[in-house]
Enzyme design. Structure first.
Site, short mmCIF file in Angstrom:
data_model
loop_
_atom_site.label_atom_id
_atom_site.label_comp_id
_atom_site.label_asym_id
_atom_site.label_seq_id
_atom_site.Cartn_x
_atom_site.Cartn_y
_atom_site.Cartn_z
N HIS B 50 7.78 6.50 3.97
CA HIS B 50 7.41 5.86 5.23
C HIS B 50 7.76 6.73 6.44
O HIS B 50 6.99 6.83 7.38
CB HIS B 50 8.13 4.51 5.30
CG HIS B 50 7.62 3.61 6.37
ND1 HIS B 50 6.49 2.87 6.23
CD2 HIS B 50 8.11 3.34 7.60
CE1 HIS B 50 6.29 2.17 7.33
NE2 HIS B 50 7.25 2.44 8.18
N HIS B 97 1.38 -2.77 7.96
CA HIS B 97 2.56 -3.58 7.64
C HIS B 97 2.24 -4.39 6.38
O HIS B 97 2.33 -5.61 6.36
CB HIS B 97 2.96 -4.48 8.82
CG HIS B 97 4.41 -4.35 9.17
ND1 HIS B 97 5.18 -5.38 9.61
CD2 HIS B 97 5.24 -3.28 9.10
CE1 HIS B 97 6.41 -4.95 9.83
NE2 HIS B 97 6.47 -3.68 9.53
#
Lengths: 235, 748
Positions: B50, B97
Site C-alpha cells: 500500500h 478503499h
C-alpha cells in the site's frame, strides 16, 4: 438593506447563499461567526440567513446544538424584535430547534439522504419571500437533506393553516400538491413556513442552488428578488 | 508483547507483520542491527504494498507522466496538479478503499472519501467535486445489497457533511466482485498556481505539529491489512478499519486553507495509511532531513496507547505540518478558532533519521530515506504469464452466435439490466449540487461538468472502466477505458488533459494476475500517449480476490480511469438528451458486426465471457477531434457516446432524458442484434437541427468522418425499422425504478 449569513462550524451552504446576495444581487452581505454575539451592525430592516450544512456535525438531532451557540442568542432577540430571519435546510432545522418556528424536521420517510430537484408551489403570498411569486406556479428547487420531513401536531398544524403560515408545499411541475410529489413524507406536503409574526421563514429546499444561469436553473432567484422588493412594502 | 523494547524480534515477527524473510534481512542490513518491535512495525507498514508500491512501481514508471500542463510529476506530491489556465490549477486523484469497505461498508467507504479529499486539500487546493467508481457482486444476493446500502450510505454521510458535491461516477455489478467489492473515490480541487503547499520537511529546528483529530487505536496496521488477500477470517481484522468524522474533516479543511494563508507553513502532509509513520518519513525523505518526535505530545483518544499504536494509528482527519520557527502562534490561532487539536510534537533535524521518544526514552530510530518509495523501499518485478482463460475467451467468436430475432423482448430485457439502468437510487443519496457549480444536474452530459467560479471555464470529469473488456483482453480493455473516458469528455464539450488511475487487481504473486497488470499498464500507456493525457498519479490496489472453497478467484482487472478535461468556454457544454421531435439522428463512427463482451451477450444471450469489442485508436482519436469541431461550430444539438448496451441503449438514454422518442432504421449490411446492441467502440450519436444538416454532412465528408443518418427524434415512441418497440414512458419507468426495486429485494 444588509444581509448577514451565519457561519456555524459545519455550515457548507454559507458561501453559496453569500454569493447570491453579494455577487448576483449586489447587496452588502457579511458573515456572522457562531462564536460571536455581535451582529456587526445589522439592524431591524436587515436580514439574517441561517444557511444549510451540518452545524456542529449534526450527529445529534439536526440543529440541536447550533441553537445554543452564542450567535443564536443574538439571532433570537433580533427575530423577537421583528428582524427578518431566513433559515434554509439546516437553517430551518435550527429555527425549529430554537423555537422560532413551530414543528420539527424528522428523518425522511425513506430513511435516506435525498438530493434532487423537486417542485414547490407558494401557498401564501403574505411574506417577503413569497410576495412577488406567481400564485399556483411551481418552482423547480433542489432539496438535499436527510432530516426534512416536516411534522407538527394537529393543533399546531391547524394554527399554521389558520394564520396562513404555510409558505411552500411540495407539488408536481404543474403546481398540483399531491402525494407522489412529496419527497420526504412531510405532513401536508409542507416545504416551508413562517412564524406568526411573518418575519421568520424556514424552508427545506435550497433556492440558492437554483439562482444562477450556469447551473441552468434560476427559479430560486425569484425568492431572493421577492425578498428585496417586498421587504420595503412590508416594513 | 507487553513491552516492545524487550520483545525479541526475529524473522517470524517480521512475517507476522507481513514482511518476507529477505525483506527482514534487508532491514537488519540497513540498520546494522536487529530492529526492535516498534522499528520493525515502521518498516512493515512503509514497505507494505500500500505504501511502497513495491510490486507495481517498476511498471508504473513506464506510463507517460509528462506534459505541458503538469505542474508536479506523478507521485511527487499527494495528488496530480494540472494547469487549467487563468492562473488556476486543478489537483485531482483517485484512490481505492476496497478492503475496508468489504468488511465494514459504511465506514470503509466514508473514510475512503475523507482520505482522498485530504490528499487534495493538503496541497492547498479546495475540493470542488467528488466522483466514485464502485463495483459490486450480483445484486440479487442479499450480501451484495447490504454492501451497496452501506457503501452508498457511507459516501453520502461523509461527502454530504463535508460539503463537496458528488458529481459523477459509475457502478457495475458482476459476480467476480461478490466477496471483494471495489470502492474507488476521486476528489478534484482548485488552487491558484504558485499557492500550493508541498509535502516536504525543511529547515533545521523548524517545529513539527500534528493537527486535527486526536489519535486513537483505529486502523492500526490498516496498510498491511490492505496488502493481503481478503479471507473469510478478514472480518476479524475489524479494528484495522478506521472510523470517519466528516465534521472534523470540514473543520480541518477550513483551518488548513486558512493556515496556509498565514504563510507559517513550510510543508504539510495528510495522515492516511500508516499515520504518523508515513507522514514523518515521507516529508523527511523528500526534504532530505530527519525529525525528532516526542510521542507523549501526540493528543490521544485513550490513555496508555503503546508507542507503535500511536505511530501506526490510521485515525482520520489528521495532518502533519512543519511550521516556520517563530510563526507557531499564527498556526495555533487558526486551529484554536476552528476548535481543533494543534500540538507541537517535535522538530526538524539534519540527521536524515526519524527518532521517536516516549517518556524521555528513545524507542525507535530509523533512516527516513530507507523507508520510502523511491528511497530504500524494495522494488520487485514479479514474474508473469498469460493465463489460460485468455485463449479460451478469444475462441468465443460472437459472430458465430445464431441471430436472435426477438428484438423487442431483447431491448426490454437489456433495458432492465442493473448495469444499464439509472443509478438514481444511489446518486440521489449524494449531495450533487452544494457549492452551486455543478452544471450537469439540470443539463446532463456524458461527463460531469463543474463550473470554475469567477471564470468562464469549467472542468469536465469522468471515471470509466469496463472490467469485462479488460478481463477479456487487458491490453485492449485498458486502452478502451482511456478512450471511453476521453470520448465522454469530448462529447460533453471538453478537452481531455490528464488522468489519475486506480488499478484494482488480484494478488501480484499470482503470475496470471501480474500478466493482466503488465498488459493493462502497456495499454493504458499507449492510449494516454495517443490522447495526450498523461498520468498524474493514482493508486494501486492488489490482493482483490476472494477465497473460495476450491481456491482463490481474483476480481476482473479493473483499472479505473479518472479523467480531467477542461472546457475553456462553458458555451461549449453539450448535453446528451434529445431536444425535440424533428431533429435528425446521426451515428458517427463505423459500426462493426460485433457483439464481443457486450451487456447484451451477458444479459440476453447468457454468454458471460467473450472477446472485447473491436477498437481502433486512430479512428477513435479522429472521431473525437471532429466531435470537438462539431461542438465548437454549434452544429449539433446533443451528443452521447455509444458504450454499454450499444446503439439502442445510447438512443434510449438520450430519449428518456429528453422525454421524447426516436424512429430509426438499421443497416441491412449488419446483423440486426449487433447493430442495435453491439458495443464496438469509437462511435457516438448526435442530433442535428434539420436546418444545419447540409452543413454538418458537408463537414463530415470533408473531414472523412464515417457517419450514418439513422433516423429522427419523434414524439414519445420507439420505432425501429417501422416496428414499434413501445412507448418511451414504459422504458422510463424501467430505467428509473429497476435499481430501487432490486435494492428492495424484488426479483424479476
Amino acid at each position: 438593506m444588509k444581509f448577514g449569513v451565519v457561519v456555524f462550524p459545519g455550515s457548507n451552504c454559507d458561501e453559496d447563499v453569500f454569493e447570491v446576495f453579494s455577487s448576483y444581487l449586489g447587496m452588502e452581505t457579511i458573515k456572522l461567526w457562531h462564536k460571536d454575539e455581535d451582529l456587526k451592525g445589522l439592524e431591524l430592516g436587515d436580514c439574517i440567513i441561517l444557511p444549510g450544512g451540518f452545524s456542529y456535525g449534526d450527529y445529534l438531532r439536526s440543529g440541536a446544538i447550533a441553537r445554543f451557540s452564542p450567535i443564536m442568542k443574538s439571532v433570537i432577540s433580533f427575530a423577537e424584535n421583528g428582524g427578518l430571519v431566513w433559515g434554509i435546510c439546516n437553517g430551518f432545522q435550527i429555527l425549529c430547534e430554537a423555537g422560532l418556528l413551530p414543528g420539527a424536521l424528522l428523518r425522511n420517510e425513506n430513511q435516506q439522504f435525498i438530493c434532487k430537484n423537486v417542485h414547490i408551489v407558494p401557498s401564501s403570498n403574505q411574506s417577503v419571500i413569497t410576495a412577488q411569486l406567481t400564485p399556483n406556479v411551481a418552482l423547480k428547487i433542489p432539496i438535499a437533506h436527510a432530516e426534512g420531513r416536516y411534522f407538527a401536531d394537529e393543533a399546531t398544524l391547524a394554527g399554521l393553516k389558520q394564520n396562513d403560515q404555510i409558505l411552500f408545499r411540495y407539488s408536481d411541475a404543474s403546481g398540483n400538491v399531491d402525494a407522489p410529489s412529496n419527497p420526504n413524507g412531510s405532513i401536508d406536503n409542507i416545504a416551508g413556513i413562517c412564524n406568526i409574526g411573518r418575519n421568520v421563514f424556514g424552508m427545506m429546499p435550497h433556492p440558492e442552488r437554483a439562482a444562477n444561469t450556469m447551473v441552468g436553473n434560476t427559479d430560486g432567484l425569484k425568492l431572493f428578488e421577492s425578498l428585496l422588493t417586498s421587504s420595503k412594502i412590508f416594513s | 508483547m507487553q513491552n516492545q523494547s524487550e520483545t525479541l524480534v526475529t524473522v517470524e515477527t517480521g512475517k507476522k507483520l507481513g514482511l518476507t524473510e529477505a525483506e527482514f534481512e534487508q532491514i537488519v542490513s540497513i540498520m546494522g542491527r536487529t530492529p526492535n518491535f516498534t522499528e520493525l512495525s515502521i518498516y512493515s507498514v512503509m514497505w507494505s504494498e500500500h505504501c511502497s508500491y513495491k510490486n507495481s512501481i517498476h511498471w508504473l514508471k513506464t506510463l507517460p507522466r509528462e506534459g505541458k500542463r503538469l505542474l508536479v510529476g506523478a507521485g511527487e506530491e499527494n495528488a496530480g496538479l494540472v494547469d487549467i489556465g487563468d492562473g488556476l490549477a486543478c489537483a485531482f486523484k483517485i484512490e481505492s478503499h476496497n478492503h475496508p469497505s468489504a468488511i465494514e461498508p459504511f465506514q470503509g467507504a466514508a473514510t475512503g472519501v475523507g482520505g482522498i479529499h485530504r490528499d487534495i486539500f493538503t496541497m492547498g487546493a479546495r475540493p470542488i467535486a467528488a466522483l466514485n467508481s464502485l463495483r459490486f457482486g450480483n445484486i440479487d444476493l442479499p450480501h451484495t445489497r447490504r454492501l451497496v446500502e452501506g457503501v452508498v450510505a457511507g459516501i453520502s454521510h461523509y461527502g454530504n457533511c463535508f460539503g463537496v458535491p458528488t458529481v459523477g461516477g459509475e457502478v457495475y455489478f458482476n459476480d467476480c466482485y461478490n466477496q471483494n467489492i471495489l470502492v474507488n473515490a476521486m476528489s478534484v480541487g482548485i488552487v491558484e498556481v504558485g499557492k500550493t503547499v508541498s509535502a516536504i520537511a525543511e529547515g533545521l529546528g523548524n517545529p513539527v505539529f500534528i493537527v486535527g483529530s486526536a489519535t486513537g487505536k483505529d486502523g492500526i496496521h490498516g496498510a498491511t491489512f490492505a496488502s493481503a488477500d481478503l479471507t473469510e477470517d478478514s472480518a476479524e481484522d475489524l479494528p484495522a478499519v478506521q472510523v470517519g468524522d466528516p465534521f472534523q474533516e470540514k473543520l480541518l479543511l477550513e483551518a488548513t486553507l486558512e493556515a496556509i494563508k498565514t504563510g507559517a507553513i513550510v510543508g504539510m502532509q495528510d495522515m492516511g495509511a500508516a499515520g504518523i509513520t508515513c507522514s514523518t518519513s515521507e516529508m523527511s525523505a523528500k526534504g532530505g532531513v530527519g525529525m525528532m518526535i516526542d510521542l507523549d505530545k501526540v493528543p490521544t483518544r485513550q490513555k496508555n496507547m503503546k508507542p507503535f499504536e500511536i505511530l501506526l494509528s490510521e485515525s482520520q482527519e489528521r495532518m502533519l505540518i512543519v511550521c516556520h520557527k517563530g510563526q507557531e502562534q499564527l498556526l495555533l490561532d487558526v486551529f484554536e478558532k476552528w476548535d481543533l487539536e494543534c500540538a507541537e510534537i517535535g522538530e526538524v533535524t539534519d540527521t536524515g533519521t526519524l527518532v521517536f521518544h516516549t517518556s524521555g526514552t528513545k524507542i525507535a530510530e530509523v533512516n527516513a530515506h530507507s523507508l520510502v518509495l523511491g528511497g530504500g523501499a524494495p522494488v520487485y518485478q514479479r514474474e508473469y504469464k498469460r493465463p489460460a482463460y485468455v485463449e479460451e475467451i478469444r475462441k468465443i467468436n460472437t459472430k458465430s452466435i445464431p441471430l436472435n430475432t426477438k428484438y423487442v423482448a431483447s431491448a426490454k430485457k437489456l433495458a432492465a439490466s442493473p448495469n444499464l439502468v439509472s443509478k438514481r437510487w444511489i446518486y440521489e443519496q449524494y449531495d450533487s449540487m452544494v457549492r452551486t457549480g455543478t452544471m450537469t444536474t439540470n443539463k446532463p452530459s456524458d461527463a460531469s461538468v463543474v463550473w470554475v467560479k469567477d471564470t468562464k471555464k469549467a472542468i469536465v470529469l469522468t471515471t470509466d472502466c469496463n472490467s469485462s473488456y479488460v478481463h477479456a483482453d487487458p491490453y485492449q480493455g485498458a486502452m478502451i477505458a482511456v478512450a471511453e473516458a476521453a470520448r465522454n469528455i469530448v462529447c460533453s464539450g471538453g478537452t481531455p488533459v490528464a488522468i489519475t488511475n486506480c488499478l484494482n487487481f488480484g494478488n501480484p504473486y499470482n503470475q496470471g494476475v501480474y500478466w493482466q497488470f503488465v498488459q493493462v499498464i502497456k495499454g493504458m500507456g499507449d492510449a494516454c500517449r495517443k490522447f495526450n493525457t498523461p498520468v498524474t498519479g493514482g493508486n494501486v490496489s492488489f490482493y482483490n480476490q476472494s477465497v473460495l472453497k476450491d481456491g482463490t478467484e481474483p476480481v476482473f482487472p479493473t483499472p479505473t480511469i479518472g479523467m480531467l478535461g477542461v472546457m475553456d468556454d462553458i458555451s461549449w457544454h453539450t448535453t446528451l438528451h434529445f431536444k425535440k421531435p424533428g431533429h435528425v439522428i446521426y451515428m458517427l463512427g463505423t459500426p462493426v458486426n460485433d457483439l464481443g463482451s457486450s451487456e447484451y451477450c451477458r444479459t440476453v444471450l447468457g454468454i458471460p465471457l467473450s472477446a472485447p469489442p473491436s477498437f481502433d485508436m486512430d479512428e477513435e482519436l479522429h472521431l473525437q477531434q471532429n466531435i470537438t469541431q462539431l461542438i465548437r461550430k454549434k452544429y449539433i444539438e446533443s451528443a452521447h457516446d455509444i458504450s454499454e448496451g450499444g446503439l439502442f441503449h445510447c438512443l434510449l438514454e438520450s430519449a428518456i432524458a429528453g422525454n421524447v422518442g426516436f424512429d430509426i432504421e438499421t443497416d441491412s449490411n449488419f446483423r440486426k442484434d449487433a447493430y442495435l446492441f453491439g458495443e464496438s467502440q469509437s462511435r457516438c450519436v448526435v442530433t442535428i437541427n434539420p436546418q444545419k444538416e447540409d452543413a454538418v454532412v458537408n463537414f463530415l465528408n470533408t473531414h472523412n468522418v464515417p457517419f450514418s443518418r439513422i433516423g429522427e427524434v419523434i414524439k414519445d415512441e420507439i420505432k425501429i425499422d417501422a416496428e414499434s418497440f413501445g412507448k418511451i414512458g414504459e422504458y422510463t419507468l424501467i430505467y428509473n425504478n429497476t435499481l430501487g426495486q432490486k435494492m428492495a429485494g424484488v426479483q424479476n
